[in-house]
Design a protein around this motif. Structure first.
Motif, PDB file in Angstrom:
ATOM      1  N   GLN B 216       0.838  -1.221   0.000  1.00  0.00           N
ATOM      2  CA  GLN B 216       0.000   0.000   0.000  1.00  0.00           C
ATOM      3  C   GLN B 216       0.861   1.255   0.000  1.00  0.00           C
ATOM      4  N   GLN B 217       2.014   1.164  -0.591  1.00  0.00           N
ATOM      5  CA  GLN B 217       2.945   2.292  -0.637  1.00  0.00           C
ATOM      6  C   GLN B 217       3.185   2.887   0.738  1.00  0.00           C
ATOM      7  N   SER B 218       3.215   2.032   1.755  1.00  0.00           N
ATOM      8  CA  SER B 218       3.558   2.579   3.058  1.00  0.00           C
ATOM      9  C   SER B 218       4.997   2.187   3.350  1.00  0.00           C
ATOM     10  N   GLY B 219       5.860   3.191   3.371  1.00  0.00           N
ATOM     11  CA  GLY B 219       7.289   2.931   3.540  1.00  0.00           C
ATOM     12  C   GLY B 219       7.897   3.926   4.496  1.00  0.00           C
ATOM     13  N   GLU B 220       9.222   3.858   4.610  1.00  0.00           N
ATOM     14  CA  GLU B 220       9.902   4.785   5.514  1.00  0.00           C
ATOM     15  C   GLU B 220      10.334   6.043   4.755  1.00  0.00           C
ATOM     16  N   ALA B 221      10.968   6.953   5.468  1.00  0.00           N
ATOM     17  CA  ALA B 221      11.224   8.287   4.927  1.00  0.00           C
ATOM     18  C   ALA B 221      11.979   8.244   3.601  1.00  0.00           C
ATOM     19  N   PHE B 222      13.018   7.430   3.526  1.00  0.00           N
ATOM     20  CA  PHE B 222      13.843   7.425   2.321  1.00  0.00           C
ATOM     21  C   PHE B 222      13.100   6.813   1.133  1.00  0.00           C
ATOM     22  N   TYR B 223      12.198   5.884   1.431  1.00  0.00           N
ATOM     23  CA  TYR B 223      11.355   5.312   0.374  1.00  0.00           C
ATOM     24  C   TYR B 223      10.557   6.425  -0.302  1.00  0.00           C
ATOM     25  N   TYR B 224       9.994   7.339   0.498  1.00  0.00           N
ATOM     26  CA  TYR B 224       9.218   8.432  -0.082  1.00  0.00           C
ATOM     27  C   TYR B 224      10.103   9.435  -0.800  1.00  0.00           C
ATOM     28  N   ALA B 225      11.304   9.658  -0.245  1.00  0.00           N
ATOM     29  CA  ALA B 225      12.220  10.580  -0.928  1.00  0.00           C
ATOM     30  C   ALA B 225      12.542  10.054  -2.320  1.00  0.00           C
ATOM     31  N   ARG B 226      12.801   8.742  -2.408  1.00  0.00           N
ATOM     32  CA  ARG B 226      13.083   8.155  -3.721  1.00  0.00           C
ATOM     33  C   ARG B 226      11.864   8.253  -4.628  1.00  0.00           C
ATOM     34  N   TYR B 227      10.683   8.052  -4.056  1.00  0.00           N
ATOM     35  CA  TYR B 227       9.451   8.148  -4.822  1.00  0.00           C
ATOM     36  C   TYR B 227       9.322   9.553  -5.432  1.00  0.00           C
ATOM     37  N   PHE B 228       9.573  10.581  -4.607  1.00  0.00           N
ATOM     38  CA  PHE B 228       9.424  11.950  -5.101  1.00  0.00           C
ATOM     39  C   PHE B 228      10.459  12.270  -6.175  1.00  0.00           C
ATOM     40  N   VAL B 229      11.684  11.772  -5.986  1.00  0.00           N
ATOM     41  CA  VAL B 229      12.709  12.047  -6.998  1.00  0.00           C
ATOM     42  C   VAL B 229      12.345  11.361  -8.313  1.00  0.00           C
ATOM     43  N   ASP B 230      11.799  10.150  -8.219  1.00  0.00           N
ATOM     44  CA  ASP B 230      11.351   9.471  -9.438  1.00  0.00           C
ATOM     45  C   ASP B 230      10.244  10.252 -10.120  1.00  0.00           C
ATOM     46  N   GLN B 231       9.347  10.841  -9.311  1.00  0.00           N
ATOM     47  CA  GLN B 231       8.205  11.540  -9.871  1.00  0.00           C
ATOM     48  C   GLN B 231       8.584  12.893 -10.465  1.00  0.00           C
ATOM     49  N   THR B 232       9.412  13.640  -9.733  1.00  0.00           N
ATOM     50  CA  THR B 232       9.686  15.008 -10.152  1.00  0.00           C
ATOM     51  C   THR B 232      11.001  15.135 -10.908  1.00  0.00           C
ATOM     52  N   PHE B 233      11.824  14.099 -10.879  1.00  0.00           N
ATOM     53  CA  PHE B 233      13.139  14.132 -11.502  1.00  0.00           C
ATOM     54  C   PHE B 233      13.965  15.300 -10.982  1.00  0.00           C
ATOM     55  N   ASN B 234      13.723  15.644  -9.732  1.00  0.00           N
ATOM     56  CA  ASN B 234      14.455  16.752  -9.127  1.00  0.00           C
ATOM     57  C   ASN B 234      15.030  16.292  -7.795  1.00  0.00           C
ATOM     58  N   PRO B 235      16.336  15.969  -7.767  1.00  0.00           N
ATOM     59  CA  PRO B 235      16.911  15.422  -6.531  1.00  0.00           C
ATOM     60  C   PRO B 235      17.237  16.491  -5.500  1.00  0.00           C
ATOM     61  N   PHE B 236      17.060  17.768  -5.858  1.00  0.00           N
ATOM     62  CA  PHE B 236      17.577  18.837  -5.005  1.00  0.00           C
ATOM     63  C   PHE B 236      16.629  19.236  -3.885  1.00  0.00           C
TER      64      PHE B 236
END
Lengths: 295, 284
Positions: B216-236
């Motif tokens: 259910q896409q419930s993960g820890e903090a870094f899992y979400y950080a990776r998710y956002f970088v994949d989505q926005t292509f913005n690692p900054f």
């Protein structure tokens, strides 16, 4: 590989395994262990060089250089390194493309970041459009190497800095009393002697470096973890070599591989410590001297 | 149509616990706001704290046992203990996660009933394939091995005088261990044990990296950080955010363990107390 491998389904067990374990994908799997060793071989000297620069910056009397050194070491050490392993390659990749874009396409009028896209002109793409798969792999691998060298360089910098300060101060003062400049004293007295103090720390960092190589997989490189997942997964009868889920065996092989690697390097570092302690003003050096003097 | 910060907070701060605790879906693509990233990554820290907290708590007692076994003269005790420490310290945690996950999915699906006296707890073996149980299991074994090595080193340097004094007072067996050896061991190991706790907390970022699935896409903090970088292509944005959260978490651990350190060393003069030093950041 073998002549009898054309129709594996009809083979007795040992021949089936002989064919299975020498299939093309398995050869790629074995080669990927070489990739791990290659990464270690490339990163180790780079991290050492990076660490040397960092340690010199930490020692520098010039405030801005000193500040850069401190900033670098503490930033890398204060943040989980997995963040760096994923951040550096993508940030660096975008940085390179941005610079190339500014150079090659000065009259491009659209913004580079449009919403969630990062758009640069065709000439600025890295690796270049139409590059071979081999060139792409090399590019990806170099990015990983840079990320590893940056992170481990910070660890090494800290260790070397400590080691430089551990060299008995009286020796440096003696060198200066003989008329050596601070630079000469550093090169002739500190640099040759610091390694014995740095070795325990460096050995520790080396072990950590070995244990972080599986993270290559996260950077999209076809390393041992990638192949273990690929080859181990259950294969239906559509495949040439159907088998159930064997991933656990593949990861067991990886586990043993890494155990050997860490165990072997521990022994090598033990030998190295003994060698470097020769003639040093340390307990181990004294012990060696006494052993030699004893009849 | 963009969400306000308050709406982001409501929708995502507890979302890492599962779909029932917030928005059904994670924000996607252009819909992602800064506050979404702030709160979803922050909420994910629940799992980092859960993994680290439970693993350190259980691992602490196991590590004491393993260290004592490794220090023992009985080969039936020290051999297995040494082998256990060697295997888990000598191999990467990342591979351990993969190995145990692929082992757990092969286990037969059975329910094991554990009688607790007043009630019966049914544990299903399929629970081991979830990160919350199986991943935690691996983390416990891992931290047990690392801590056991630290405790073992400390056991070897317990002052001889203290042990002789204990003998002189007629203490022996478990009473001597409980009142003299163990407190001394903890006191000596505590600065490095603090670092171990920090490493372990940072290693919780590896749990959801490709071995154990995030249901259910419930993960820890870094899992979400990776998710956002994949989505926005913005690692900054996402990566510095998660880094910041971890620095705060690290400082909290140092503070907490510092209090214990003070208590363990309360019989020493302030100048003689070992200071905790922040020497972090090593992946397993």
């Amino acid at each position: 590989m073998f002549g009898f491998c054309d129709d594996p389904s009809a083979l007795p067990q040992w021949q089936w395994f002989a064919c299975y374990l020498t299939s093309g994908t398995h050869l790629a799997f074995y080669w990927s262990f070489g990739v791990v060793m290659l990464l270690l071989a490339v990163v180790a000297p780079l991290a050492l060089a990076m660490g040397m620069l960092g340690a010199l910056a930490l020692r520098a009397r010039l405030a801005p250089v000193n500040l850069i050194g401190k900033g670098y070491v503490n930033l890398v050490r204060g943040v989980p390194d997995i963040v760096f392993f994923l951040f550096v390659p993508i940030a660096l990749g975008q940085g390179i493309e941005w610079v190339l874009h500014q150079i090659n396409c000065p009259d491009w009028d659209q913004p580079i970041r449009q919403g969630n896209d990062f758009i640069v002109c065709r000439e600025a793409k890295m690796p270049p459009v139409g590059a071979s798969a081999w060139a792409r792999n090399v590019y990806g691998f170099s990015m990983a190497v840079i990320a590893f060298a940056l992170v481990f360089g910070a660890f090494v910098a800290n260790t070397l800095y400590g080691a430089m300060r551990a060299v008995p101060k009286a020796q440096v003062e003696t060198a200066e009393a003989y008329g050596m400049t601070p630079g000469q004293a550093f090169r002739r007295v500190v640099l040759p002697q610091m390694w014995v103090y740095a070795l325990p720390g460096l050995s520790n960092i080396w072990q950590i470096l070995i244990k972080s190589t599986p993270l290559l997989f996260l950077l999209g490189i076809q390393d041992a973890v990638y192949w273990a997942r690929e080859l181990g997964g259950a294969k239906t009868s559509l495949y040439k070599y159907p088998h159930p889920d064997w991933r656990v065996w593949y990861f067991l092989v990886l586990l043993v591989f890494y155990l050997f690697l860490t165990w072997g390097s521990e022994r090598i570092f033990g030998r190295l410590t003994e060698r470097l302690s020769r003639g040093q003003a340390t307990a181990e050096g004294e012990r060696q001297r006494r052993r030699k003097a004893a009849p | 149509m963009s969400r306000t910060c308050a709406e982001s907070f409501q929708g995502y701060i507890l979302r890492p616990l599962g779909r029932d605790y917030g928005e059904n879906l994670l924000p996607r693509g252009l819909d992602i706001t800064f506050c979404d990233q702030l709160f979803l990554i922050g909420g994910g820290l629940i799992w980092n704290i859960y993994f680290a907290g439970v693993a350190i708590f259980i691992g602490f007692f196991l590590a004491t046992a393993v260290a004592v076994a490794k220090f023992s003269d009985n080969p039936l005790l020290w051999r297995p203990a040494t082998a256990f420490v060697f295997v888990f310290r000598g191999s990467p945690l990342f591979i351990q996660f993969f190995f145990f996950y692929s082992l757990f999915i092969l286990l037969p699906r059975v329910g094991v009933e554990i009688p607790l006296g007043f009630t019966t707890l049914t544990v299903h073996s399929s629970a081991l394939t979830t990160a919350q149980v199986g991943g935690l299991f691996v983390l416990i074994l891992n931290t047990t091995a690392y801590s056991a090595e630290l405790f073992y080193g400390a056991l070897r340097s317990v002052p001889k005088g203290d042990l002789e004094a204990a003998d002189a007072y007629g203490l022996s067996g478990f009473a001597k261990f409980r009142r003299i050896t163990w407190p001394n061991m903890l006191r000596l190991a505590w600065p490095s044990y603090t670092n171990e706790a920090i490493f372990l907390t940072h290693s919780t970022t590896l749990v959801f990296l490709s071995a154990f699935p995030a249901r259910q896409q419930s993960g820890e903090a870094f899992y979400y950080a990776r998710y956002f970088v994949d989505q926005t292509f913005n690692p900054f944005l996402a990566y510095p955010l998660v880094a910041l959260y971890f620095i705060v978490l690290t400082l909290a651990i140092i503070g907490l363990f510092g209090l214990v350190n003070q208590r363990l060393n309360r019989h020493l003069s302030p100048a003689a107390r070992p200071r905790l030093r922040f020497r972090p950041q090593y992946i397993r």
